[in-house]
Design a protein around this motif. Structure first.
Motif, PDB file in Angstrom:
ATOM      1  N   GLU A 280      44.201  36.338  43.252  1.00  0.00           N
ATOM      2  CA  GLU A 280      42.868  36.007  42.767  1.00  0.00           C
ATOM      3  C   GLU A 280      41.945  35.811  43.946  1.00  0.00           C
ATOM      4  O   GLU A 280      42.380  35.420  45.036  1.00  0.00           O
ATOM      5  CB  GLU A 280      42.906  34.752  41.891  1.00  0.00           C
TER       6      GLU A 280
ATOM      7  N   THR B  57      47.342  30.358  34.932  1.00  0.00           N
ATOM      8  CA  THR B  57      47.610  29.421  36.022  1.00  0.00           C
ATOM      9  C   THR B  57      48.246  28.185  35.412  1.00  0.00           C
ATOM     10  O   THR B  57      47.679  27.562  34.505  1.00  0.00           O
ATOM     11  CB  THR B  57      46.322  29.034  36.759  1.00  0.00           C
TER      12      THR B  57
ATOM     13  N   SER C 255      46.028  36.425  32.259  1.00  0.00           N
ATOM     14  CA  SER C 255      46.001  35.715  33.537  1.00  0.00           C
ATOM     15  C   SER C 255      46.262  34.242  33.250  1.00  0.00           C
ATOM     16  O   SER C 255      45.537  33.625  32.457  1.00  0.00           O
ATOM     17  CB  SER C 255      44.654  35.902  34.238  1.00  0.00           C
TER      18      SER C 255
ATOM     19  N   LYS D 150      38.819  33.488  37.373  1.00  0.00           N
ATOM     20  CA  LYS D 150      39.384  34.535  36.523  1.00  0.00           C
ATOM     21  C   LYS D 150      38.293  35.324  35.787  1.00  0.00           C
ATOM     22  O   LYS D 150      38.345  36.556  35.710  1.00  0.00           O
ATOM     23  CB  LYS D 150      40.342  33.900  35.498  1.00  0.00           C
TER      24      LYS D 150
ATOM     25  N   GLU E 120      43.129  43.091  39.501  1.00  0.00           N
ATOM     26  CA  GLU E 120      43.926  42.577  38.389  1.00  0.00           C
ATOM     27  C   GLU E 120      43.344  43.005  37.043  1.00  0.00           C
ATOM     28  O   GLU E 120      44.032  42.920  36.019  1.00  0.00           O
ATOM     29  CB  GLU E 120      43.994  41.049  38.449  1.00  0.00           C
ATOM     30  N   TYR E 121      42.097  43.453  37.015  1.00  0.00           N
ATOM     31  CA  TYR E 121      41.423  43.752  35.759  1.00  0.00           C
ATOM     32  C   TYR E 121      41.005  45.216  35.637  1.00  0.00           C
ATOM     33  O   TYR E 121      40.217  45.575  34.766  1.00  0.00           O
ATOM     34  CB  TYR E 121      40.192  42.842  35.602  1.00  0.00           C
TER      35      TYR E 121
ATOM     36  N   THR F 270      44.025  28.621  31.381  1.00  0.00           N
ATOM     37  CA  THR F 270      43.692  27.863  32.588  1.00  0.00           C
ATOM     38  C   THR F 270      44.209  26.423  32.532  1.00  0.00           C
ATOM     39  O   THR F 270      44.378  25.858  31.441  1.00  0.00           O
ATOM     40  CB  THR F 270      42.175  27.857  32.819  1.00  0.00           C
TER      41      THR F 270
ATOM     42  N   LEU G 168      42.677  34.565  29.284  1.00  0.00           N
ATOM     43  CA  LEU G 168      42.730  33.707  30.471  1.00  0.00           C
ATOM     44  C   LEU G 168      43.165  32.307  30.061  1.00  0.00           C
ATOM     45  O   LEU G 168      42.459  31.629  29.309  1.00  0.00           O
ATOM     46  CB  LEU G 168      41.358  33.671  31.142  1.00  0.00           C
TER      47      LEU G 168
ATOM     48  N   CYS H 196      36.543  38.681  27.632  1.00  0.00           N
ATOM     49  CA  CYS H 196      37.499  37.600  27.847  1.00  0.00           C
ATOM     50  C   CYS H 196      37.673  36.690  26.640  1.00  0.00           C
ATOM     51  O   CYS H 196      36.717  36.398  25.913  1.00  0.00           O
ATOM     52  CB  CYS H 196      37.058  36.732  29.028  1.00  0.00           C
TER      53      CYS H 196
END
Length: 501
Positions: free
Chosen positions: A480, A248, A246, A179, A488-489, A167, A165, A190
């Motif tokens: 999301e 952003t 993921s 996320k 998504e997971y 961010t 992830l 994660c």
């Protein structure tokens, strides 16, 4: 004002350093550790340039350890029940609620946003942990009728594995919880890579996750400065132990990650840049449109992917809207995020400050007129820029074509609805869009034809946990939040049981 703000910040820094939530180490495999190289980087307060703390400047060696930790933990975490995962997430949520004031202070210290906005972000971010603690027990499969009587068709959801992830700095709390929560809810582990400008909020969140009892290795965080970030991102994308990414951030970086993920055909979620139009029609309630414009533009000093970017105002209400907007902007107090009544804080760093200055300068050079603002505010601090309204914006300016990410409104006058839609859709981005109209036929007509993943109709604040967040075109892939966030997971496993005679 500057002296007062300086004293406030100094006092808060002293208080914050005493918080158990403020860490100068990072969290991997249930341990608070330094970088293998022992290198660190400074985290600065954008309001005054003071050093809040230092954190480990990690590299790909540290990142590999985080990935392996998450991969090992996945072998156990994936076999926990939805009820157990729900329990851990609820514990985390309860601690986040208990510590929301301190979390908000950390956000304001490292991002500069006004404290009331930081509290709003904490509440918003916490809502994802609560929501997915409940969704954990509502991920449902299917039993599908077969075309023959001798077969049974089962469809189930399984966790994809390790989720990396990445961010951004503009919402350092909410972008992580949005996320992490669905990933944990379905059984993924994660590795989190927070932005180098705002790592302290991320570390505080993991402190509370640890207190909530989330097992070691399930959550890992890699902090790094700008120099190491590209190599870390590349490793996360190319590692065979990472099942999904993921991200952003900007469309430019998103495309790089997209390409790097192709080697392993990973699951990919991208929430990228926007160029949101804000359209005011002759049929609009102008007062509501002005309030919506202030909300959609100036939240977090305009540093939001869904911030209104191109303001299109129909000629019949143009003068009224501009006049009322300027009066409203005059009331926006600029200053340190801890000062009472402040609505506009600093830009996050020097690069962002220079970008805003260049965008306004380019627009003026091409014939635009600054009605209010348009200049820095050095008496308050080096990264402050006055809230700005620019009219007569040329469509060929950078202000019109690029994502602004700052406290600047550029306005274009239009004549017809068709013209407004041509302008609004004339971009390769499609994250959010806003328009104001009191004509119900026009509302449905424009909504149908706007090319964006999220649309605010007579509303300037559209983000909420219950709704799917994401865009179309080059604004991203996937969604999301909402019940779709868990998709998504997970991957879908179809099982056919035969010979049922």
């Amino acid at each position: 004002m500057l002296l007062k703000s300086g004293k406030v910040i100094t006092k808060l820094l002293i208080q914050t350093r005493k918080m158990h939530l403020l860490h100068d180490k990072t969290y991997i495999n249930g341990q608070w550790i330094s970088a293998a190289s022992n290198k660190i980087f400074e985290v600065l307060n954008p309001a005054d340039g003071s050093i809040i703390s230092t954190v480990p400047d990690m590299d790909i060696e540290d990142t590999q350890k985080a990935i392996e930790s998450a991969a090992n933990a996945f072998e156990t975490w994936k076999n926990t029940t939805p009820k157990e995962r729900s329990y851990f997430l609820r514990n985390w949520y309860n601690l986040l609620i208990k510590n929301r004031d301190n979390l908000a202070k950390i956000i304001t210290l490292e991002s500069g946003k006004p404290l009331p906005e930081a509290l709003g972000e904490v509440n918003y971010g916490n809502s994802f942990v609560e929501w997915f603690s409940e969704q954990a027990r509502n991920v449902r499969g299917e039993i599908i009728q077969s075309s023959t009587t001798t077969k049974k068709i089962l469809v189930e959801h399984y966790p994809i594995g390790v989720a990396a992830l990445i961010t951004p700095w503009n919402f350092p709390h909410a972008m992580i919880t949005r996320k992490v929560s669905p990933a944990l809810a379905v059984g993924c582990t994660c590795v989190i890579k927070p932005a180098e400008d705002t790592p302290l909020t991320a570390l505080a969140l993991l402190e509370l996750a640890e207190e909530a009892g989330i097992p070691k290795g399930v959550l890992n965080i890699v902090t790094s400065g700008r120099k190491n970030a590209p190599k870390i991102g590349k490793l996360l994308c190319e590692s065979s132990l990472v099942a999904g990414i993921s991200f952003t951030g900007s469309t430019q970086v998103g495309k790089i990650l997209y390409k790097q993920c192709s080697a392993g055909v990973k699951r990919l979620g991208l929430e990228l840049g926007g160029n949101a139009p804000f359209i005011v029609y002759n049929t609009a309630d102008v007062d509501k449109a002005v309030e919506g414009a202030v909300t959609a533009k100036f939240r977090n000093c305009g540093q939001a992917c869904v911030a209104a970017n191109r303001f299109l105002v129909q000629e019949g209400v143009y003068d009224s809207f501009v006049g009322k907007l300027v009066d409203r902007v005059k009331d926006l107090k600029i200053g340190c995020g801890f000062d009472s009544g402040v609505r506009i804080g600093p830009l996050i760093n020097r690069a962002q400050f220079e970008k805003i200055s260049n965008l306004v300068g380019d627009a003026v050079a091409k014939g635009a007129k600054v009605v209010i603002g348009g200049i820095p505010a050095p008496k308050i601090g080096e990264l402050f820029y006055e809230p700005t309204v620019v009219v007569d914006v040329n469509k060929n300016t950078m202000l019109f074509s690029e994502e602004i990410f700052g406290p600047v409104i550029g306005i274009v006058k239009f004549k017809t609805e068709e013209e407004s839609l041509d302008i609004a859709n004339g971009t390769d981005r499609g994250l959010a869009a806003y328009f104001y109209s009191e004509d119900i036929k026009q509302i449905f007509r424009v909504n149908r034809n706007l090319e964006a993943g999220m649309i605010g109709v007579n509303e300037g604040l559209i983000s909420t946990v219950e709704a799917p967040f994401g865009g179309i075109k080059e604004s991203g892939i996937g969604r999301e939040g909402s019940h779709r966030g868990v998709e998504e997971y997970t991957y879908i496993k179809y099982t056919c049981i035969g010979n049922l005679e």
